[in-house]
Design a protein around this motif. Structure first.
Motif, PDB file in Angstrom:
ATOM      1  N   THR A  27      17.939  45.034 -34.629  1.00 54.93           N
ATOM      2  CA  THR A  27      17.430  44.003 -33.762  1.00 54.93           C
ATOM      3  C   THR A  27      16.661  43.785 -32.918  1.00 54.93           C
ATOM      4  O   THR A  27      15.737  44.794 -32.706  1.00 54.93           O
ATOM      5  CB  THR A  27      18.904  43.730 -32.805  1.00 54.93           C
ATOM      6  OG1 THR A  27      19.323  44.986 -32.135  1.00 54.93           O
ATOM      7  CG2 THR A  27      20.025  43.472 -33.555  1.00 54.93           C
ATOM      8  N   VAL A  28      15.988  42.878 -32.085  1.00 56.65           N
ATOM      9  CA  VAL A  28      14.853  43.114 -30.944  1.00 56.65           C
ATOM     10  C   VAL A  28      15.577  43.000 -29.562  1.00 56.65           C
ATOM     11  O   VAL A  28      16.846  42.257 -29.537  1.00 56.65           O
ATOM     12  CB  VAL A  28      13.884  42.015 -31.518  1.00 56.65           C
ATOM     13  CG1 VAL A  28      12.768  41.583 -30.571  1.00 56.65           C
ATOM     14  CG2 VAL A  28      13.433  41.691 -32.644  1.00 56.65           C
ATOM     15  N   THR A  29      14.764  43.996 -28.642  1.00 52.65           N
ATOM     16  CA  THR A  29      15.213  43.848 -27.329  1.00 52.65           C
ATOM     17  C   THR A  29      13.653  43.462 -26.519  1.00 52.65           C
ATOM     18  O   THR A  29      13.425  44.207 -26.621  1.00 52.65           O
ATOM     19  CB  THR A  29      15.839  45.534 -26.425  1.00 52.65           C
ATOM     20  OG1 THR A  29      17.079  44.616 -27.628  1.00 52.65           O
ATOM     21  CG2 THR A  29      16.058  45.016 -25.452  1.00 52.65           C
ATOM     22  N   ALA A  30      13.927  43.468 -25.219  1.00 54.74           N
ATOM     23  CA  ALA A  30      12.613  42.800 -24.570  1.00 54.74           C
ATOM     24  C   ALA A  30      13.048  43.291 -22.933  1.00 54.74           C
ATOM     25  O   ALA A  30      14.764  43.436 -23.056  1.00 54.74           O
ATOM     26  CB  ALA A  30      12.242  41.320 -24.257  1.00 54.74           C
ATOM     27  N   VAL A  31      11.958  43.967 -22.141  1.00 52.52           N
ATOM     28  CA  VAL A  31      12.284  44.560 -20.878  1.00 52.52           C
ATOM     29  C   VAL A  31      11.280  44.318 -20.094  1.00 52.52           C
ATOM     30  O   VAL A  31      10.217  44.504 -21.119  1.00 52.52           O
ATOM     31  CB  VAL A  31      12.598  46.807 -21.149  1.00 52.52           C
ATOM     32  CG1 VAL A  31      13.053  46.843 -20.370  1.00 52.52           C
ATOM     33  CG2 VAL A  31      14.006  46.768 -21.531  1.00 52.52           C
ATOM     34  N   CYS A  32      11.257  44.213 -18.765  1.00 56.41           N
ATOM     35  CA  CYS A  32      10.625  44.018 -17.899  1.00 56.41           C
ATOM     36  C   CYS A  32      10.674  45.350 -16.925  1.00 56.41           C
ATOM     37  O   CYS A  32      11.820  45.296 -16.673  1.00 56.41           O
ATOM     38  CB  CYS A  32      11.050  42.686 -16.830  1.00 56.41           C
ATOM     39  SG  CYS A  32       9.933  41.093 -18.182  1.00 56.41           S
ATOM     40  N   GLU A  33      10.050  46.171 -16.724  1.00 56.70           N
ATOM     41  CA  GLU A  33       9.743  47.398 -15.884  1.00 56.70           C
ATOM     42  C   GLU A  33       9.525  47.110 -15.260  1.00 56.70           C
ATOM     43  O   GLU A  33       7.996  46.671 -15.201  1.00 56.70           O
ATOM     44  CB  GLU A  33      10.371  48.705 -16.710  1.00 56.70           C
ATOM     45  CG  GLU A  33       8.904  48.813 -17.346  1.00 56.70           C
ATOM     46  CD  GLU A  33       9.116  50.175 -17.846  1.00 56.70           C
ATOM     47  OE1 GLU A  33      10.069  51.071 -17.563  1.00 56.70           O
ATOM     48  OE2 GLU A  33       8.608  50.275 -19.149  1.00 56.70           O
ATOM     49  N   PHE A  34       9.521  47.462 -13.266  1.00 57.51           N
ATOM     50  CA  PHE A  34       8.461  47.460 -12.571  1.00 57.51           C
ATOM     51  C   PHE A  34       9.050  48.326 -11.380  1.00 57.51           C
ATOM     52  O   PHE A  34      10.258  48.654 -11.105  1.00 57.51           O
ATOM     53  CB  PHE A  34       7.995  46.154 -12.152  1.00 57.51           C
ATOM     54  CG  PHE A  34       9.457  45.402 -11.286  1.00 57.51           C
ATOM     55  CD1 PHE A  34      10.725  45.474 -10.771  1.00 57.51           C
ATOM     56  CD2 PHE A  34      10.470  44.461 -12.273  1.00 57.51           C
ATOM     57  CE1 PHE A  34      11.660  44.825  -9.536  1.00 57.51           C
ATOM     58  CE2 PHE A  34      12.105  44.160 -12.364  1.00 57.51           C
ATOM     59  CZ  PHE A  34      12.096  44.349 -10.800  1.00 57.51           C
ATOM     60  N   TYR A  35       8.083  48.890 -10.053  1.00 60.94           N
ATOM     61  CA  TYR A  35       8.317  49.348  -9.203  1.00 60.94           C
ATOM     62  C   TYR A  35       8.245  48.557  -7.651  1.00 60.94           C
ATOM     63  O   TYR A  35       7.830  47.508  -8.223  1.00 60.94           O
ATOM     64  CB  TYR A  35       7.337  50.164  -9.319  1.00 60.94           C
ATOM     65  CG  TYR A  35       7.501  51.995 -10.030  1.00 60.94           C
ATOM     66  CD1 TYR A  35       8.508  52.803  -9.303  1.00 60.94           C
ATOM     67  CD2 TYR A  35       7.106  51.934 -10.878  1.00 60.94           C
ATOM     68  CE1 TYR A  35       8.950  54.279 -10.146  1.00 60.94           C
ATOM     69  CE2 TYR A  35       6.816  52.847 -12.059  1.00 60.94           C
ATOM     70  CZ  TYR A  35       8.005  54.037 -11.550  1.00 60.94           C
ATOM     71  OH  TYR A  35       8.586  55.437 -11.992  1.00 60.94           O
ATOM     72  N   TYR A  36       8.925  48.131  -6.829  1.00 64.80           N
ATOM     73  CA  TYR A  36       8.833  47.809  -5.873  1.00 64.80           C
ATOM     74  C   TYR A  36       8.343  48.649  -4.593  1.00 64.80           C
ATOM     75  O   TYR A  36       9.679  49.225  -4.904  1.00 64.80           O
ATOM     76  CB  TYR A  36      10.143  46.953  -5.669  1.00 64.80           C
ATOM     77  CG  TYR A  36      11.006  47.411  -5.658  1.00 64.80           C
ATOM     78  CD1 TYR A  36      11.545  47.515  -4.795  1.00 64.80           C
ATOM     79  CD2 TYR A  36      11.868  47.866  -6.881  1.00 64.80           C
ATOM     80  CE1 TYR A  36      13.071  48.352  -4.627  1.00 64.80           C
ATOM     81  CE2 TYR A  36      13.381  48.618  -6.736  1.00 64.80           C
ATOM     82  CZ  TYR A  36      13.827  49.221  -5.196  1.00 64.80           C
ATOM     83  OH  TYR A  36      14.853  49.296  -5.786  1.00 64.80           O
ATOM     84  N   THR A  37       8.229  47.562  -3.863  1.00 63.65           N
ATOM     85  CA  THR A  37       7.926  49.229  -2.420  1.00 63.65           C
ATOM     86  C   THR A  37       8.651  48.131  -1.338  1.00 63.65           C
ATOM     87  O   THR A  37       8.974  48.753  -0.753  1.00 63.65           O
ATOM     88  CB  THR A  37       6.534  48.566  -1.898  1.00 63.65           C
ATOM     89  OG1 THR A  37       6.242  46.831  -1.538  1.00 63.65           O
ATOM     90  CG2 THR A  37       5.158  49.156  -2.904  1.00 63.65           C
ATOM     91  N   ASP A  38       9.332  47.016  -1.616  1.00 71.11           N
ATOM     92  CA  ASP A  38      10.231  46.347  -0.267  1.00 71.11           C
ATOM     93  C   ASP A  38      10.950  45.543  -0.873  1.00 71.11           C
ATOM     94  O   ASP A  38      11.135  45.136  -1.899  1.00 71.11           O
ATOM     95  CB  ASP A  38       9.853  46.179   0.831  1.00 71.11           C
ATOM     96  CG  ASP A  38       8.514  45.121   0.719  1.00 71.11           C
ATOM     97  OD1 ASP A  38       8.906  44.479  -0.269  1.00 71.11           O
ATOM     98  OD2 ASP A  38       7.830  44.565   1.813  1.00 71.11           O
ATOM     99  N   LYS A  39      11.810  44.677  -0.282  1.00 71.44           N
ATOM    100  CA  LYS A  39      12.504  43.382  -0.303  1.00 71.44           C
ATOM    101  C   LYS A  39      11.936  42.384  -0.856  1.00 71.44           C
ATOM    102  O   LYS A  39      12.139  41.543  -1.533  1.00 71.44           O
ATOM    103  CB  LYS A  39      13.739  43.136   0.689  1.00 71.44           C
ATOM    104  CG  LYS A  39      14.850  42.178   0.388  1.00 71.44           C
ATOM    105  CD  LYS A  39      15.899  41.300   0.996  1.00 71.44           C
ATOM    106  CE  LYS A  39      16.598  40.203   0.351  1.00 71.44           C
ATOM    107  NZ  LYS A  39      16.821  40.581   2.027  1.00 71.44           N
TER     108      LYS A  39
END
Length: 130
Positions: free
Chosen positions: A88-100
């Motif tokens: 199978t193939v999977t996709a991911v978006c990952e990130f850091y955030y600073t506030d809401k």
């Protein structure tokens, strides 16, 4: 407010209902696709995952790897990969955030990207086949 509560509130503000699974993980529906929401408590790191958006036919593993590489090269804001079983193939978006506000912007953009990635992958696949 803890991290999970803030994440649920952000999805709610964007108009999406988050469901909590029995194991505590969060799932949100977007464009008739279920996305996993993964985060660590007391961390500003989060990822949205579109699991198993494509099943690989036997003998097409090399094509799937090449397509993942091409999508990763061209989209840059998403990671597309073949699972360990090469099925199978999977996709991911990952990130850091600073506030809401940052979290809200990143979630909105990640949902849009993950909403497109399956179509882009399949279009590229059709180019390879034809």
């Amino acid at each position: 407010m803890n991290t999970k509560e803030m994440v649920v509130q952000v999805f709610d503000e964007l108009g999406y209902k988050v469901q909590e699974q029995d194991n505590g993980s969060l799932v949100v529906s977007y464009q008739m696709k279920e996305m996993l929401v993964l985060m660590e408590e007391d961390s500003n790191y989060m990822l949205l995952m579109l699991p198993v958006f494509h099943e690989i036919k036997e003998g097409e593993e090399t094509i799937a790897l090449a397509l993942c590489n091409r999508v990763n090269r061209e989209m840059k804001l998403v990671k597309v990969y073949v699972d360990q079983t090469a099925e199978t193939v999977t996709a991911v978006c990952e990130f850091y955030y600073t506030d809401k506000g940052s979290l809200k912007n990143n979630v909105d953009m990640s949902l849009q990207i993950l909403g497109l990635v399956r179509t882009i992958y399949r279009n590229m696949e059709m180019e390879c086949v034809n």
